[in-house]
Design a protein around this motif. Structure first.
Motif, PDB file in Angstrom:
ATOM      1  N   GLU A  37      71.519  18.907 115.709  1.00 58.93           N
ATOM      2  CA  GLU A  37      71.066  20.143 116.330  1.00 58.93           C
ATOM      3  C   GLU A  37      69.846  20.649 115.576  1.00 58.93           C
ATOM      4  O   GLU A  37      69.735  20.468 114.362  1.00 58.93           O
ATOM      5  N   LYS A  38      68.904  21.275 116.300  1.00 60.65           N
ATOM      6  CA  LYS A  38      67.741  21.863 115.637  1.00 60.65           C
ATOM      7  C   LYS A  38      68.228  22.872 114.616  1.00 60.65           C
ATOM      8  O   LYS A  38      69.146  23.647 114.878  1.00 60.65           O
ATOM      9  N   GLU A  39      67.595  22.861 113.465  1.00 60.01           N
ATOM     10  CA  GLU A  39      68.003  23.769 112.403  1.00 60.01           C
ATOM     11  C   GLU A  39      66.871  24.731 112.076  1.00 60.01           C
ATOM     12  O   GLU A  39      65.712  24.364 112.098  1.00 60.01           O
ATOM     13  N   THR A  40      67.254  25.951 111.747  1.00 61.11           N
ATOM     14  CA  THR A  40      66.257  26.918 111.319  1.00 61.11           C
ATOM     15  C   THR A  40      66.240  27.038 109.797  1.00 61.11           C
ATOM     16  O   THR A  40      65.291  27.527 109.228  1.00 61.11           O
ATOM     17  N   ASN A  45      70.404  17.264 102.181  1.00 62.39           N
ATOM     18  CA  ASN A  45      70.895  15.926 102.441  1.00 62.39           C
ATOM     19  C   ASN A  45      72.232  15.944 103.190  1.00 62.39           C
ATOM     20  O   ASN A  45      72.771  14.895 103.494  1.00 62.39           O
ATOM     21  N   ILE A  46      72.750  17.119 103.527  1.00 62.09           N
ATOM     22  CA  ILE A  46      73.968  17.247 104.324  1.00 62.09           C
ATOM     23  C   ILE A  46      73.569  17.540 105.770  1.00 62.09           C
ATOM     24  O   ILE A  46      72.764  18.428 106.028  1.00 62.09           O
ATOM     25  N   ALA A  47      74.111  16.772 106.699  1.00 59.10           N
ATOM     26  CA  ALA A  47      73.790  16.956 108.118  1.00 59.10           C
ATOM     27  C   ALA A  47      75.074  16.933 108.931  1.00 59.10           C
ATOM     28  O   ALA A  47      76.060  16.312 108.534  1.00 59.10           O
ATOM     29  N   ILE A  48      75.045  17.613 110.063  1.00 62.58           N
ATOM     30  CA  ILE A  48      76.187  17.628 110.970  1.00 62.58           C
ATOM     31  C   ILE A  48      75.742  17.042 112.293  1.00 62.58           C
ATOM     32  O   ILE A  48      74.909  17.624 112.997  1.00 62.58           O
ATOM     33  N   TYR A  49      76.276  15.865 112.602  1.00 59.05           N
ATOM     34  CA  TYR A  49      75.997  15.214 113.880  1.00 59.05           C
ATOM     35  C   TYR A  49      77.015  15.694 114.908  1.00 59.05           C
ATOM     36  O   TYR A  49      78.187  15.880 114.590  1.00 59.05           O
ATOM     37  N   HIS A  50      76.545  15.894 116.129  1.00 55.88           N
ATOM     38  CA  HIS A  50      77.383  16.309 117.241  1.00 55.88           C
ATOM     39  C   HIS A  50      77.383  15.204 118.288  1.00 55.88           C
ATOM     40  O   HIS A  50      76.430  14.437 118.389  1.00 55.88           O
ATOM     41  N   LEU A 135      68.699   4.046 108.451  1.00 55.43           N
ATOM     42  CA  LEU A 135      69.414   5.265 108.085  1.00 55.43           C
ATOM     43  C   LEU A 135      70.683   4.868 107.358  1.00 55.43           C
ATOM     44  O   LEU A 135      71.350   3.905 107.741  1.00 55.43           O
ATOM     45  N   LYS A 136      71.009   5.598 106.303  1.00 56.46           N
ATOM     46  CA  LYS A 136      72.249   5.355 105.574  1.00 56.46           C
ATOM     47  C   LYS A 136      72.864   6.714 105.268  1.00 56.46           C
ATOM     48  O   LYS A 136      72.163   7.622 104.819  1.00 56.46           O
ATOM     49  N   PHE A 137      74.161   6.851 105.543  1.00 58.73           N
ATOM     50  CA  PHE A 137      74.836   8.111 105.250  1.00 58.73           C
ATOM     51  C   PHE A 137      76.282   7.879 104.863  1.00 58.73           C
ATOM     52  O   PHE A 137      76.892   6.885 105.228  1.00 58.73           O
ATOM     53  N   ARG A 138      76.819   8.833 104.082  1.00 62.94           N
ATOM     54  CA  ARG A 138      78.224   8.824 103.670  1.00 62.94           C
ATOM     55  C   ARG A 138      78.943   9.876 104.512  1.00 62.94           C
ATOM     56  O   ARG A 138      78.520  11.029 104.564  1.00 62.94           O
ATOM     57  N   VAL A 139      80.015   9.470 105.163  1.00 63.72           N
ATOM     58  CA  VAL A 139      80.784  10.392 105.994  1.00 63.72           C
ATOM     59  C   VAL A 139      81.622  11.291 105.088  1.00 63.72           C
ATOM     60  O   VAL A 139      82.431  10.807 104.298  1.00 63.72           O
ATOM     61  N   ILE A 140      81.392  12.582 105.192  1.00 64.21           N
ATOM     62  CA  ILE A 140      82.142  13.561 104.405  1.00 64.21           C
ATOM     63  C   ILE A 140      83.391  13.985 105.162  1.00 64.21           C
ATOM     64  O   ILE A 140      84.470  14.104 104.603  1.00 64.21           O
ATOM     65  N   GLN A 146      82.582  16.730 115.500  1.00 69.37           N
ATOM     66  CA  GLN A 146      81.414  16.849 114.634  1.00 69.37           C
ATOM     67  C   GLN A 146      81.590  15.917 113.451  1.00 69.37           C
ATOM     68  O   GLN A 146      82.680  15.774 112.911  1.00 69.37           O
ATOM     69  N   LEU A 147      80.507  15.303 113.060  1.00 65.45           N
ATOM     70  CA  LEU A 147      80.502  14.343 111.970  1.00 65.45           C
ATOM     71  C   LEU A 147      79.634  14.911 110.852  1.00 65.45           C
ATOM     72  O   LEU A 147      78.418  15.039 111.003  1.00 65.45           O
ATOM     73  N   THR A 148      80.252  15.296 109.750  1.00 69.56           N
ATOM     74  CA  THR A 148      79.518  15.830 108.615  1.00 69.56           C
ATOM     75  C   THR A 148      79.207  14.673 107.675  1.00 69.56           C
ATOM     76  O   THR A 148      80.106  13.941 107.269  1.00 69.56           O
ATOM     77  N   VAL A 149      77.920  14.504 107.357  1.00 71.91           N
ATOM     78  CA  VAL A 149      77.488  13.361 106.557  1.00 71.91           C
ATOM     79  C   VAL A 149      76.558  13.800 105.436  1.00 71.91           C
ATOM     80  O   VAL A 149      75.936  14.855 105.501  1.00 71.91           O
ATOM     81  N   GLU A 150      76.483  12.968 104.416  1.00 68.82           N
ATOM     82  CA  GLU A 150      75.499  13.121 103.353  1.00 68.82           C
ATOM     83  C   GLU A 150      74.489  11.999 103.549  1.00 68.82           C
ATOM     84  O   GLU A 150      74.837  10.821 103.472  1.00 68.82           O
ATOM     85  N   ILE A 151      73.245  12.349 103.816  1.00 73.30           N
ATOM     86  CA  ILE A 151      72.198  11.358 104.022  1.00 73.30           C
ATOM     87  C   ILE A 151      71.850  10.736 102.672  1.00 73.30           C
ATOM     88  O   ILE A 151      71.577  11.443 101.700  1.00 73.30           O
TER      89      ILE A 151
END
Length: 166
Positions: A37-40, A45-50, A135-140, A146-151
Motif C-alpha cells: 500500500e502507498k505509504e505516507t 525495512n519492515i513492509a506489509i504486503y496485502h 527481492l529477499k525478505f524474512r516473513v515476520i 496481510q504479510l508482514t516482512v523484513e526486507i
C-alpha cells in the motif's frame, strides 16, 4: 479433585494458545498475488504486503506487485525508465526456507542462459551468475490476509575481475 482437573485443562489451553502464535508459515501460505500500500511515512525495512484484491488500485504502491506461484515460479512488476516509467510483468523464480522464513525472488535466468550461449567470455567475466536477486525478505508474521516482512537488502557480489583490481 475438581481443582487439579480444571487446573490441568487450563494449563493445556494456555500451552495450545502459546504454540498457535508460533504457527509455522509454509510456502503454500505465500502463494498468490501481493502488493504494498502507498505509504505516507518514511520507509523502513519492515513492509506489509496485502492480497491484491484487498487494496484499491489507486492505493497500491507503484511497481510493488509480486505473484508467487506453484513450482517456484513467480511474476513481479518491474519499472522501466526507457518506457516512460511504465510497468511490465517479469517472470522469475522464487524459493522459501520454512526454517528461516526467508523468501527469495529471482529473475533473468532465461536471459542469462541465452547470454551464456551467445557471449560465454563476457558471461564468465560477470562471475557466471545463474540468476539475479530481485527481492529477499524474512516473513515476520501473517494474519488478516496481510504479510508482514523484513526486507533484506541486496548483497552485491564482486566478480573475480573486480577482486583482482584491488
Amino acid at each position: 479433585m475438581k481443582r487439579p482437573v480444571l487446573f490441568s485443562i487450563f494449563f493445556i489451553l494456555i500451552v495450545i494458545g502459546c504454540n498457535a502464535q508460533e504457527a509455522t508459515i509454509s510456502e503454500y501460505d505465500l502463494y498468490g498475488c501481493w502488493v504494498l500500500e502507498k505509504e505516507t511515512s518514511p520507509s523502513t525495512n519492515i513492509a506489509i504486503y496485502h492480497r491484491c484484491g484487498d487494496i484499491a488500485p489507486e492505493d497500491v504502491k507503484f511497481g510493488s506487485k509480486i505473484t508467487l506461484l506453484a513450482f517456484n515460479e513467480s511474476e513481479h512488476e518491474s519499472t522501466s525508465d526507457q518506457a516512460c516509467f511504465s510497468t511490465f510483468t517479469e517472470k522469475g523464480t522464487w524459493e522459501f526456507d520454512e526454517n528461516t522464513r526467508v523468501a527469495s525472488l529471482y529473475s533473468g535466468h532465461i536471459w542469462l542462459k541465452e547470454f551464456k550461449q551467445l557471449y560465454p567470455e563476457e558471461y564468465a567475466s560477470w562471475g557466471s551468475p545463474e540468476k539475479f536477486d530481485k527481492l529477499k525478505f524474512r516473513v515476520i508474521g501473517m494474519e488478516n490476509k496481510q504479510l508482514t516482512v523484513e526486507i533484506i537488502p541486496k548483497q552485491y557480489h564482486k566478480s573475480p575481475r573486480e577482486d583482482s583490481l584491488e
